[in-house]
Design a protein around this motif. Structure first.
Motif, mmCIF file in Angstrom:
data_model
loop_
_atom_site.group_PDB
_atom_site.id
_atom_site.type_symbol
_atom_site.label_atom_id
_atom_site.label_comp_id
_atom_site.label_asym_id
_atom_site.label_seq_id
_atom_site.Cartn_x
_atom_site.Cartn_y
_atom_site.Cartn_z
ATOM 1 N N VAL A 81 -13.251 -25.881 27.349
ATOM 2 C CA VAL A 81 -13.947 -24.622 28.047
ATOM 3 C C VAL A 81 -12.225 -24.607 28.954
ATOM 4 O O VAL A 81 -11.207 -25.311 29.673
ATOM 5 C CB VAL A 81 -14.571 -25.239 28.987
ATOM 6 N N ALA A 82 -11.906 -23.091 29.226
ATOM 7 C CA ALA A 82 -11.104 -22.748 29.504
ATOM 8 C C ALA A 82 -11.636 -22.027 31.356
ATOM 9 O O ALA A 82 -12.842 -21.337 30.937
ATOM 10 C CB ALA A 82 -10.584 -21.266 29.057
ATOM 11 N N ILE A 83 -10.797 -22.027 32.346
ATOM 12 C CA ILE A 83 -11.309 -21.959 33.658
ATOM 13 C C ILE A 83 -9.898 -21.164 33.983
ATOM 14 O O ILE A 83 -9.143 -22.106 34.570
ATOM 15 C CB ILE A 83 -11.354 -23.285 35.027
ATOM 16 N N ASP A 84 -10.218 -19.661 35.017
ATOM 17 C CA ASP A 84 -9.342 -18.959 35.421
ATOM 18 C C ASP A 84 -10.156 -18.037 36.108
ATOM 19 O O ASP A 84 -11.210 -17.849 36.369
ATOM 20 C CB ASP A 84 -8.438 -18.515 34.197
ATOM 21 N N ILE A 129 -14.559 -20.079 31.665
ATOM 22 C CA ILE A 129 -15.666 -19.506 33.229
ATOM 23 C C ILE A 129 -14.547 -18.408 33.744
ATOM 24 O O ILE A 129 -13.224 -19.524 34.181
ATOM 25 C CB ILE A 129 -15.328 -21.540 33.711
ATOM 26 N N ASN A 130 -14.857 -17.784 34.320
ATOM 27 C CA ASN A 130 -14.477 -17.038 35.372
ATOM 28 C C ASN A 130 -14.733 -17.949 36.771
ATOM 29 O O ASN A 130 -15.772 -17.543 36.958
ATOM 30 C CB ASN A 130 -14.304 -15.660 35.402
ATOM 31 N N PHE A 131 -13.678 -18.862 38.054
ATOM 32 C CA PHE A 131 -14.322 -19.583 38.880
ATOM 33 C C PHE A 131 -14.258 -17.858 40.083
ATOM 34 O O PHE A 131 -15.318 -18.857 40.990
ATOM 35 C CB PHE A 131 -13.770 -20.086 39.144
ATOM 36 N N GLU A 132 -14.508 -17.239 39.763
ATOM 37 C CA GLU A 132 -14.250 -16.357 41.132
ATOM 38 C C GLU A 132 -15.975 -15.308 40.931
ATOM 39 O O GLU A 132 -16.626 -14.922 41.760
ATOM 40 C CB GLU A 132 -13.677 -15.208 41.195
ATOM 41 N N ASP A 133 -16.264 -15.661 39.775
ATOM 42 C CA ASP A 133 -18.400 -14.583 39.323
ATOM 43 C C ASP A 133 -19.205 -15.940 38.735
ATOM 44 O O ASP A 133 -20.138 -16.286 39.200
ATOM 45 C CB ASP A 133 -18.300 -14.044 37.713
ATOM 46 N N GLU A 134 -18.810 -17.497 39.254
ATOM 47 C CA GLU A 134 -19.773 -18.406 38.907
ATOM 48 C C GLU A 134 -19.346 -19.783 39.394
ATOM 49 O O GLU A 134 -18.055 -19.953 39.403
ATOM 50 C CB GLU A 134 -20.134 -18.244 37.103
ATOM 51 N N ALA A 162 -3.122 -24.341 43.640
ATOM 52 C CA ALA A 162 -4.675 -23.492 43.425
ATOM 53 C C ALA A 162 -5.419 -22.610 44.395
ATOM 54 O O ALA A 162 -5.242 -22.503 45.642
ATOM 55 C CB ALA A 162 -5.529 -24.583 43.710
ATOM 56 N N HIS A 163 -5.947 -21.955 43.386
ATOM 57 C CA HIS A 163 -7.020 -20.394 44.483
ATOM 58 C C HIS A 163 -8.177 -21.337 44.506
ATOM 59 O O HIS A 163 -8.970 -21.942 43.591
ATOM 60 C CB HIS A 163 -6.603 -19.192 43.362
ATOM 61 N N ALA A 164 -8.894 -20.568 45.821
ATOM 62 C CA ALA A 164 -10.496 -21.177 45.535
ATOM 63 C C ALA A 164 -11.235 -20.657 46.732
ATOM 64 O O ALA A 164 -11.087 -20.933 47.705
ATOM 65 C CB ALA A 164 -10.665 -22.410 45.341
#
Ligand code: NAD
Ligand code: ZN
Length: 389
Positions: free
Chosen positions: A214-217, A234-239, A265-267
């Motif tokens: 699973v790739a997350i960005d 997984i798009n961490f800005e969308d879910e 890291a962004h978040a």
């Protein structure tokens, strides 16, 4: 010669500098045919890692042709084609003999400073601060390679620079990150960061037999490249990363987690991340730990966290109690490049993998400063830049 020179925060220029010369009879000089900009260079570009000095030549992913060797070099001769690992290796100290090449005990010229900062010194690195020796880097027309007998990867003719260049850094880095996970056929491996290192880790985890990767960005082009290799994305800005990873694993969480992001890291919407940014800006902490916190939280009990992402120093609010009680294993480090490169060169020759898939931009050295911006801002779908001096 022309070279990319660090002048300060967000200030890298293509300058004329003196050509490198043999300083020690164990040195070789190469004419650089290809070099690349690494995510680690962005930490320098942002002045996040201490001990750079104006005038330092940057770059630590490079290859080329040997044009001169010192009298004590026995394994290289003029005309040889080599990739240069980013770690400088004497090949004789106890750590080099154990295969711990990024911990070479002799190659760091500023070893005493490193002893003070890290407790024990780490290897000399090309183009990567005075804490790791203050060696000139390879985003340049020529490069001096110290301890040349131990600091090279001989590569076959008939295969392009583009296919071989990443043997010096990001390919073995992604590979080591996956190997450190001790991947089993039933494993889900989650990889934070789908930059060049993440991309190499994704393919390495697949080659090493993971059941699910699973790739997350948050960057669509990078997630598409990951999906093309067979990863879930997984798009961490969308879910929610946590919810989706639990969904993908029947509620158990991933068995193995790889941090291919590191200290920047962004978040944007997470409280912990906002605090990290303030602390980093006010020098109250060096690193933004959001990805590490997320990995510790979501990883299945008994799992492994593998950390190729670079961290610089002190970090705040890491839930160590959670990690301890879940029995997590942490594995990390600068890559022991040469430990992996015979095997990886063979895999390239056999066509198991062609690392050039990651290149989106090719430019000249003069265009290098502009390409730092393009890579930093992820403009024009940029994933990996190579430069042709
Ligand atoms: P990169 O900057 O191109 O990629 C980082 C990626 O992480 C980006 O795509 C970014 O969008 C993504 N990201 C940011 N925040 C995230 C989050 N919260 N969750 C998920 N993804 C997030 O850099 P790269 O070249 O791929 O390098 C990645 C890291 O590996 C850097 O820290 C670099 O210094 C390090 N590195 C380590 C070694 C080593 O020897 N250990 C070698 C090379 C690079
Ligand atoms: Zn690098």
């Amino acid at each position: 010669m022309k070279a990319l020179v660090w002048h300060g925060k967000q200030d890298i220029r293509c300058d004329n500098v003196p050509d490198p010369e043999i300083e020690d009879q164990k040195d070789a000089i190469i004419k650089v045919t290809s070099c690349a900009i690494c995510g680690s260079d962005l930490h320098l570009f942002h002045n996040m890692i201490p001990a750079m000095k104006p005038g330092d030549v940057v770059g630590h992913e490079m290859m080329g042709e040997v044009v001169e060797v010192g009298s004590e070099v026995s394994k290289l001769k003029k005309g040889d084609r080599i990739v240069v690992p980013f770690t400088i290796n004497c090949d004789e100290c106890d750590q080099c003999r154990r295969g711990n090449y990024s911990l070479c005990e002799r190659s760091n010229r500023n070893g005493e400073l490193a002893d003070k900062v890290f407790g024990h010194r780490t290897a000399g690195l090309f183009g990567y601060t005075h804490l790791t020796g203050g060696y000139q880097g390879g985003q340049a027309e020529y490069l001096r390679v110290p301890f040349a007998d131990g600091t090279h990867i001989k590569v076959p003719d008939g295969i392009s620079d583009e296919q071989l260049l990443f043997l010096g850094d990001i390919f073995p880095t992604g590979w080591q990150a996956a190997v450190q996970c001790d991947i089993q056929r039933t494993d889900t491996v989650a990889i934070w960061g789908a930059g060049p290192v993440g991309q190499m880790a994704i393919r390495s985890a697949i080659i090493l037999g993971a059941k699910q990767v699973v790739a997350i960005d948050r960057l669509g082009d990078r997630l598409s490249m990951a999906a093309a290799a067979g990863a879930e994305t997984i798009n961490f800005e969308d879910e929610s990363v946590i919810d989706r990873l639990n969904d993908l694993t029947g509620g158990r969480g991933p068995d193995k987690c790889i941090d291919a992001v590191g200290m920047e890291a962004h978040a944007s919407s997470h409280m912990d991340s906002m605090m990290d940014r303030v602390k980093q800006a006010t020098m109250m902490a060096n690193d933004r730990a959001h990805v590490l916190r997320e990995m510790i939280y979501v990883c299945r009990g008994g799992g492994v966290l593998s950390i190729p992402g670079v961290y610089a120093g002190l970090m705040d609010k890491v839930p160590f109690g959670m990690a301890m009680n879940k029995g997590l294993t942490f594995r990390m480090g600068q890559t022991h490049v040469r430990r992996w490169t015979d095997d990886l060169t063979r895999r390239i020759e056999e066509g198991q993998i062609d690392p050039s898939f990651v290149i989106t931009h090719t430019a000249t050295l003069e265009e290098g400063p502009g390409m730092y911006r393009v890579f930093e801002q992820k403009q024009d779908s940029c994933i990996k830049v190579i430069l042709k001096p």
